[in-house]
Motif scaffolding. Sequence first.
Motif, PDB file in Angstrom:
ATOM      1  N   ILE A 101       0.861  -1.180   0.000  1.00 33.26           N
ATOM      2  CA  ILE A 101       0.000   0.000   0.000  1.00 33.26           C
ATOM      3  C   ILE A 101       0.898   1.232   0.000  1.00 33.26           C
ATOM      4  O   ILE A 101       1.821   1.344   0.791  1.00 33.26           O
ATOM      5  N   SER A 102       0.623   2.163  -0.870  1.00 32.50           N
ATOM      6  CA  SER A 102       1.427   3.379  -0.942  1.00 32.50           C
ATOM      7  C   SER A 102       1.108   4.274   0.243  1.00 32.50           C
ATOM      8  O   SER A 102      -0.053   4.469   0.604  1.00 32.50           O
ATOM      9  N   ALA A 103       2.153   4.819   0.845  1.00 34.96           N
ATOM     10  CA  ALA A 103       1.970   5.742   1.962  1.00 34.96           C
ATOM     11  C   ALA A 103       1.620   7.145   1.455  1.00 34.96           C
ATOM     12  O   ALA A 103       1.167   7.984   2.214  1.00 34.96           O
ATOM     13  N   GLU A 104       1.858   7.375   0.197  1.00 35.66           N
ATOM     14  CA  GLU A 104       1.567   8.670  -0.407  1.00 35.66           C
ATOM     15  C   GLU A 104       0.108   8.708  -0.859  1.00 35.66           C
ATOM     16  O   GLU A 104      -0.404   7.732  -1.382  1.00 35.66           O
ATOM     17  N   PRO A 105      -0.548   9.854  -0.688  1.00 36.47           N
ATOM     18  CA  PRO A 105      -1.927   9.952  -1.174  1.00 36.47           C
ATOM     19  C   PRO A 105      -1.938   9.972  -2.699  1.00 36.47           C
ATOM     20  O   PRO A 105      -0.966  10.377  -3.332  1.00 36.47           O
ATOM     21  N   SER A 106      -3.047   9.548  -3.266  1.00 40.53           N
ATOM     22  CA  SER A 106      -3.168   9.587  -4.723  1.00 40.53           C
ATOM     23  C   SER A 106      -3.246  11.046  -5.167  1.00 40.53           C
ATOM     24  O   SER A 106      -3.507  11.944  -4.369  1.00 40.53           O
ATOM     25  N   ALA A 107      -3.049  11.270  -6.441  1.00 37.12           N
ATOM     26  CA  ALA A 107      -3.117  12.635  -6.980  1.00 37.12           C
ATOM     27  C   ALA A 107      -4.504  13.227  -6.752  1.00 37.12           C
ATOM     28  O   ALA A 107      -4.641  14.398  -6.395  1.00 37.12           O
ATOM     29  N   GLU A 108      -5.535  12.386  -6.915  1.00 39.10           N
ATOM     30  CA  GLU A 108      -6.908  12.870  -6.712  1.00 39.10           C
ATOM     31  C   GLU A 108      -7.132  13.265  -5.255  1.00 39.10           C
ATOM     32  O   GLU A 108      -7.752  14.295  -4.979  1.00 39.10           O
ATOM     33  N   ALA A 110      -4.855  14.247  -3.131  1.00 38.09           N
ATOM     34  CA  ALA A 110      -4.084  15.462  -2.852  1.00 38.09           C
ATOM     35  C   ALA A 110      -4.816  16.700  -3.354  1.00 38.09           C
ATOM     36  O   ALA A 110      -4.890  17.720  -2.660  1.00 38.09           O
ATOM     37  N   VAL A 111      -5.391  16.618  -4.548  1.00 32.96           N
ATOM     38  CA  VAL A 111      -6.144  17.745  -5.108  1.00 32.96           C
ATOM     39  C   VAL A 111      -7.380  18.024  -4.257  1.00 32.96           C
ATOM     40  O   VAL A 111      -7.687  19.180  -3.937  1.00 32.96           O
ATOM     41  N   ALA A 112      -8.090  16.969  -3.869  1.00 33.55           N
ATOM     42  CA  ALA A 112      -9.292  17.147  -3.038  1.00 33.55           C
ATOM     43  C   ALA A 112      -8.932  17.777  -1.696  1.00 33.55           C
ATOM     44  O   ALA A 112      -9.660  18.653  -1.194  1.00 33.55           O
ATOM     45  N   ALA A 113      -7.801  17.361  -1.113  1.00 31.59           N
ATOM     46  CA  ALA A 113      -7.367  17.935   0.171  1.00 31.59           C
ATOM     47  C   ALA A 113      -7.038  19.420   0.017  1.00 31.59           C
ATOM     48  O   ALA A 113      -7.393  20.231   0.873  1.00 31.59           O
ATOM     49  N   ARG A 114      -6.375  19.775  -1.097  1.00 29.74           N
ATOM     50  CA  ARG A 114      -6.060  21.197  -1.333  1.00 29.74           C
ATOM     51  C   ARG A 114      -7.341  22.014  -1.498  1.00 29.74           C
ATOM     52  O   ARG A 114      -7.439  23.140  -1.024  1.00 29.74           O
ATOM     53  N   GLN A 115      -8.331  21.446  -2.171  1.00 32.62           N
ATOM     54  CA  GLN A 115      -9.602  22.153  -2.362  1.00 32.62           C
ATOM     55  C   GLN A 115     -10.315  22.350  -1.026  1.00 32.62           C
ATOM     56  O   GLN A 115     -10.846  23.427  -0.750  1.00 32.62           O
ATOM     57  N   ARG A 116     -10.326  21.290  -0.187  1.00 31.34           N
ATOM     58  CA  ARG A 116     -10.956  21.416   1.137  1.00 31.34           C
ATOM     59  C   ARG A 116     -10.236  22.458   1.984  1.00 31.34           C
ATOM     60  O   ARG A 116     -10.865  23.247   2.691  1.00 31.34           O
ATOM     61  N   LEU A 117      -8.905  22.482   1.896  1.00 37.25           N
ATOM     62  CA  LEU A 117      -8.132  23.465   2.647  1.00 37.25           C
ATOM     63  C   LEU A 117      -8.458  24.883   2.182  1.00 37.25           C
ATOM     64  O   LEU A 117      -8.614  25.793   3.003  1.00 37.25           O
ATOM     65  N   ALA A 118      -8.586  25.079   0.876  1.00 40.33           N
ATOM     66  CA  ALA A 118      -8.934  26.405   0.352  1.00 40.33           C
ATOM     67  C   ALA A 118     -10.315  26.833   0.839  1.00 40.33           C
ATOM     68  O   ALA A 118     -10.517  27.997   1.236  1.00 40.33           O
TER      69      ALA A 118
END
Length: 175
Positions: A101-108, A110-118
């Motif tokens: 399992i990748s410890a890194e979040p998927s690109a989607e 990461a984008v969703a997290a940035r949008q929620r943060l904004a």
Amino acid sequence: MALRGHSSSALLELYLERRADLVRFFTIRLRSVAAAEDLVQDIYVRLSCLDDHTEIQNPTAYLYRLGSNLMLDRLRGERRTAHRDGAWLDSQTVRIGNEEISAEPSAEAAVAARQRLALLTAAIQDLNPQTQRIFRMHKFEGLSHPQVAAALGISRSAVEKHMMAALKHLLARLP
């Protein structure tokens, strides 16, 4: 035949005579012509650094023994490196069963997290300045309600009311 005195140059001559035999010998053991060539080159480097006053009883055996020792050192080093790299990879990898399992979040993600943060940042900026200050002190700086109250010179109840208003506002603004 024992080599004395200028044994280094005589040993280098013997090396040059036997070089092809050495490459064949170590190619079989290492299962790689390139690795055998590297090893035979290492033999030459070691021989060129020998003291001229070194006495060698059996020069041919010495060449093969030197090569075998270098080969074993190289194999041990490769084994240590593989073990160290494997241990590091195991410490950095999350597995569920046999699945990595990748410890890194998927690109989607990461984008969703940035949008929620904004959205969260914009919603916080809509709060009145006092509520915004209280919210930041409590949520971002980690101060307790009594600590925020003491820092701002207001009652604990006032801090709680501002926090409830901030949370209501954020829940209404965020999906």
